[in-house]
Structures are given as C-alpha cells and as structure tokens.
Enzyme design. Sequence first.
Site, mmCIF file in Angstrom:
data_model
loop_
_atom_site.group_PDB
_atom_site.id
_atom_site.type_symbol
_atom_site.label_atom_id
_atom_site.label_comp_id
_atom_site.label_asym_id
_atom_site.label_seq_id
_atom_site.Cartn_x
_atom_site.Cartn_y
_atom_site.Cartn_z
ATOM 1 N N ARG A 39 -9.366 -4.262 -8.839
ATOM 2 C CA ARG A 39 -9.884 -5.533 -8.294
ATOM 3 C C ARG A 39 -10.624 -5.285 -6.986
ATOM 4 O O ARG A 39 -10.043 -5.308 -5.905
ATOM 5 C CB ARG A 39 -8.722 -6.517 -8.098
ATOM 6 C CG ARG A 39 -8.177 -7.036 -9.433
ATOM 7 C CD ARG A 39 -6.908 -7.824 -9.237
ATOM 8 N NE ARG A 39 -5.805 -6.999 -8.780
ATOM 9 C CZ ARG A 39 -4.593 -7.464 -8.462
ATOM 10 N NH1 ARG A 39 -4.333 -8.753 -8.548
ATOM 11 N NH2 ARG A 39 -3.648 -6.640 -8.064
ATOM 12 N N TYR A 157 9.669 1.009 -19.349
ATOM 13 C CA TYR A 157 9.373 1.105 -17.911
ATOM 14 C C TYR A 157 10.268 2.176 -17.282
ATOM 15 O O TYR A 157 9.785 3.041 -16.531
ATOM 16 C CB TYR A 157 9.571 -0.242 -17.209
ATOM 17 C CG TYR A 157 9.319 -0.143 -15.724
ATOM 18 C CD1 TYR A 157 8.030 0.067 -15.235
ATOM 19 C CD2 TYR A 157 10.366 -0.207 -14.799
ATOM 20 C CE1 TYR A 157 7.784 0.199 -13.863
ATOM 21 C CE2 TYR A 157 10.129 -0.077 -13.430
ATOM 22 C CZ TYR A 157 8.842 0.127 -12.974
ATOM 23 O OH TYR A 157 8.601 0.270 -11.618
ATOM 24 N N PRO A 187 12.224 2.763 -4.887
ATOM 25 C CA PRO A 187 12.857 1.502 -4.507
ATOM 26 C C PRO A 187 13.555 0.786 -5.663
ATOM 27 O O PRO A 187 13.197 0.955 -6.839
ATOM 28 C CB PRO A 187 11.672 0.631 -4.045
ATOM 29 C CG PRO A 187 10.439 1.481 -4.144
ATOM 30 C CD PRO A 187 10.764 2.616 -5.059
HETATM 31 P P1 NDP Z 1 1.813 -4.957 -7.473
HETATM 32 O O1 NDP Z 1 1.587 -5.556 -8.808
HETATM 33 O O2 NDP Z 1 1.851 -5.865 -6.281
HETATM 34 O O3 NDP Z 1 0.727 -3.812 -7.214
HETATM 35 C C1 NDP Z 1 0.365 -2.898 -8.222
HETATM 36 C C2 NDP Z 1 -0.909 -2.176 -7.807
HETATM 37 O O4 NDP Z 1 -1.228 -1.209 -8.830
HETATM 38 C C3 NDP Z 1 -2.081 -3.113 -7.669
HETATM 39 O O5 NDP Z 1 -2.821 -2.763 -6.523
HETATM 40 C C4 NDP Z 1 -2.916 -2.836 -8.929
HETATM 41 O O6 NDP Z 1 -4.292 -2.996 -8.625
HETATM 42 C C5 NDP Z 1 -2.582 -1.355 -9.182
HETATM 43 N N1 NDP Z 1 -2.814 -0.992 -10.576
HETATM 44 C C6 NDP Z 1 -2.155 -1.434 -11.682
HETATM 45 N N2 NDP Z 1 -2.698 -0.890 -12.781
HETATM 46 C C7 NDP Z 1 -3.725 -0.076 -12.356
HETATM 47 C C8 NDP Z 1 -4.669 0.748 -13.009
HETATM 48 N N3 NDP Z 1 -4.693 0.866 -14.356
HETATM 49 N N4 NDP Z 1 -5.570 1.424 -12.268
HETATM 50 C C9 NDP Z 1 -5.564 1.316 -10.926
HETATM 51 N N5 NDP Z 1 -4.703 0.557 -10.233
HETATM 52 C C10 NDP Z 1 -3.790 -0.142 -10.955
HETATM 53 O O7 NDP Z 1 3.204 -4.166 -7.596
HETATM 54 P P2 NDP Z 1 3.977 -3.199 -6.576
HETATM 55 O O8 NDP Z 1 3.262 -3.074 -5.292
HETATM 56 O O9 NDP Z 1 5.387 -3.630 -6.565
HETATM 57 O O10 NDP Z 1 3.896 -1.826 -7.390
HETATM 58 C C11 NDP Z 1 3.455 -0.601 -6.827
HETATM 59 C C12 NDP Z 1 4.291 0.544 -7.387
HETATM 60 O O11 NDP Z 1 5.646 0.369 -6.996
HETATM 61 C C13 NDP Z 1 4.306 0.648 -8.910
HETATM 62 O O12 NDP Z 1 4.196 2.010 -9.265
HETATM 63 C C14 NDP Z 1 5.684 0.109 -9.289
HETATM 64 O O13 NDP Z 1 6.148 0.636 -10.490
HETATM 65 C C15 NDP Z 1 6.492 0.603 -8.104
HETATM 66 N N6 NDP Z 1 7.762 -0.061 -7.869
HETATM 67 C C16 NDP Z 1 7.812 -1.417 -7.682
HETATM 68 C C17 NDP Z 1 9.024 -2.039 -7.466
HETATM 69 C C18 NDP Z 1 9.145 -3.521 -7.334
HETATM 70 O O14 NDP Z 1 10.269 -4.048 -7.520
HETATM 71 N N7 NDP Z 1 8.094 -4.233 -6.987
HETATM 72 C C19 NDP Z 1 10.259 -1.250 -7.375
HETATM 73 C C20 NDP Z 1 10.085 0.156 -7.598
HETATM 74 C C21 NDP Z 1 8.881 0.707 -7.811
HETATM 75 P P3 NDP Z 1 -5.404 -3.640 -9.589
HETATM 76 O O15 NDP Z 1 -4.709 -4.625 -10.491
HETATM 77 O O16 NDP Z 1 -6.381 -4.266 -8.630
HETATM 78 O O17 NDP Z 1 -5.978 -2.462 -10.301
HETATM 79 C C1 8X3 Z 2 10.976 -1.736 -10.234
HETATM 80 C C2 8X3 Z 2 12.420 -1.952 -9.962
HETATM 81 O O1 8X3 Z 2 14.617 -2.669 -10.973
HETATM 82 O O2 8X3 Z 2 12.697 -4.131 -11.295
HETATM 83 O O3 8X3 Z 2 10.700 -0.379 -10.374
HETATM 84 O O4 8X3 Z 2 12.864 -2.040 -12.486
HETATM 85 S S1 8X3 Z 2 13.173 -2.741 -11.247
#
Ligand code: NDP
Ligand code: 8X3
Length: 258
Positions: A39, A157, A187
């Site tokens: 985006r 996942y 996390p």
């Molecule tokens: P968000 O949805 O807020 O952010 C996800 C980001 O990933 C966005 O910037 C999105 O950008 C980008 N993204 C997704 N798919 C693609 C793609 N195909 N190519 C490039 N960029 C991509 O979620 P989070 O910030 O929470 O997630 C970030 C990371 O943290 C992930 O790896 C997630 O698995 C991990 N995580 C999250 C947790 C949670 O509870 N939130 C806990 C543990 C881990 P755009 O759509 O603009 O491309």
């Molecule tokens: C994201 C954390 O517990 O929602 O990685 O799968 S959980």
Amino acid sequence: MYSLKKKIVFVTGASSGIGAACAHQFAQHGADLLLAARRMDRLEDYAQKLRNKYQVKVHTVKLDVRKFSEVEAALNELPQEWKNISVLLNNAGLARGMEPLQQGRVDDWEEMIDTNIKGLLYVSRGVIPGMIDRGEGHIINIGSAAGHWVYPKGNVYCATKHAVAALTEGLRMDLLGTPLRVSTIDPGLVETEFSIVRFHGDVQRADATYAGMTPLNADDIADAVLYCATRSPHVNIQEIILMPTAQASISLVHRKQG
Ligand code: NDP
Ligand code: 8X3
C-alpha cells in the site's frame, strides 16, 4: 552500543502495525529507512512524516514479498546509495482465517505460506550476500509465540511461524563465522490490523480477540527490536518472546468479564 545513525534499515511490511512502529523507532535512532509494503499511499505518507520529524532519509519501495521476481527487481533497482543495508527487519506477514484444518480455505493457506515463509526467504536471499561482502549486517525476523506453540484452529499460521523459527536458527548456523547477527522477536497478542486482516475485515470478530484484556501494542515490539539492533556487535540476542501480562501461554488468556 551499536549506533544506528545513518545506517540503512530495511523494514518489510512498514505500512502498518509492528513494521510502522519499528520504522518510527529506527528513525528516532537516526537510521535511514528503506520501507516496503504494497500500500504505497500509506507508506509514502508515513515516510514523509518520518522525514519531517527526524530529518532522516526514507526511501519507499512497492513490494509484494510473495513474488520472487518483484523482490529480485526491487533489490536490483535500488539506487546505489540505498544498497548497503545494515539491518533487515523481516516483518511482512499475516494470518488468514481461523478454522479447523479440515475446513480451511486453500487460498488462505497459500497466502500465509507465500508471505510468511517464502516472502521472508526471498527478501533474505536478496539482502544477505551484500551484508556478507560488506562484513556487517543484522537480520531480525518477526516470528511469533505461534512459532513456539500451536493453538486450536491456528494450524497453518502456527506452521508458518514454526518455519520462521527454524529458518532463523538455520540461518544463524549458516552465517556462523561471519560478523552477521540473526535474531527473532516472537510476540503473543499485539493489537494491530493483524486480526482485521485475519478475519477478512470482520472488525467485530477482530475486536473480540483483545476483549477484556490489555494486549501488547506495536511499540512494545519495536522496543524489543531496537534493543536487539543496538547491542554491541559481539552480542546477538537470539530470541525474545514477549507476551501481554494477561497471556500466560499461547491459549491461556485472562479476560475481565463485563
Ligand atoms: P498488520 O496487519 O498491522 O501489518 C502487516 C504488514 O505486513 C503490513 O504493513 C502489510 O502491508 C504487510 N504485508 C502483508 N502482506 C504483504 C505482502 N505480501 N508483501 C508485502 N508486505 C505485506 O499486522 P502486524 O503488524 O501485527 O504484523 C506484522 C508481523 O508481526 C507479521 O509477521 C505477524 O505475523 C507478526 N505477529 C503479529 C502478532 C499480532 O498479534 N499482531 C503477534 C506475533 C507476530 P501491505 O498490506 O501494505 O502490503
Ligand atoms: C500472532 C499471535 O497468538 O494471535 O502471531 O497467533 S497469535
């Protein structure tokens, strides 16, 4: 401490959540930022805010990490002054759906596997050789508590995040003898757009994920990332698992009633 001033930090998935919060904190430390996501409007707006506030250089790249040819082209076409990446934050990732495996949607599986595993591999493969040549680099992966434990209906996942854990460990072995560092930040529940994406825009269902408890926020994760990234070069923080106080294990969450 390792100074990030004027170092180039590459953040994937910087348009939202954890990636955006990390970009902010890296900018506070004086790093120049290479920010990638799909985006571009959001990414460019955010980049401009960081340039104005911290007087750092920010270069944005439209990138879908699932597409190897796009990753390869984006890295090859980087302006010369942006090629010397010191820190790679492999953050782009997502969950899609939460069904028993026997009812899972194949499209959701493909998207998670392509983004969380293959995307991380493509970007890493493109960036790490340059780090080895320059004798400096830190790869920080955003894994998950779901890379250590599995929860009901978390099947694919959790499998992708277990793969991230294995790739982090394997990469550290493969880079042994180089000065490169490899870390993973894992996390538990973090309130970002993660659950809205997971539930295909169903905000009510997403909100229920955090009901009655205080989740982590994206800055909590950025604090951990920046801690890793600013240690002396002889110190490698291999792994940090961080959970909300109200989350004792992956599926044991204390929620206040009412
Ligand atoms: P968000 O949805 O807020 O952010 C996800 C980001 O990933 C966005 O910037 C999105 O950008 C980008 N993204 C997704 N798919 C693609 C793609 N195909 N190519 C490039 N960029 C991509 O979620 P989070 O910030 O929470 O997630 C970030 C990371 O943290 C992930 O790896 C997630 O698995 C991990 N995580 C999250 C947790 C949670 O509870 N939130 C806990 C543990 C881990 P755009 O759509 O603009 O491309
Ligand atoms: C994201 C954390 O517990 O929602 O990685 O799968 S959980």
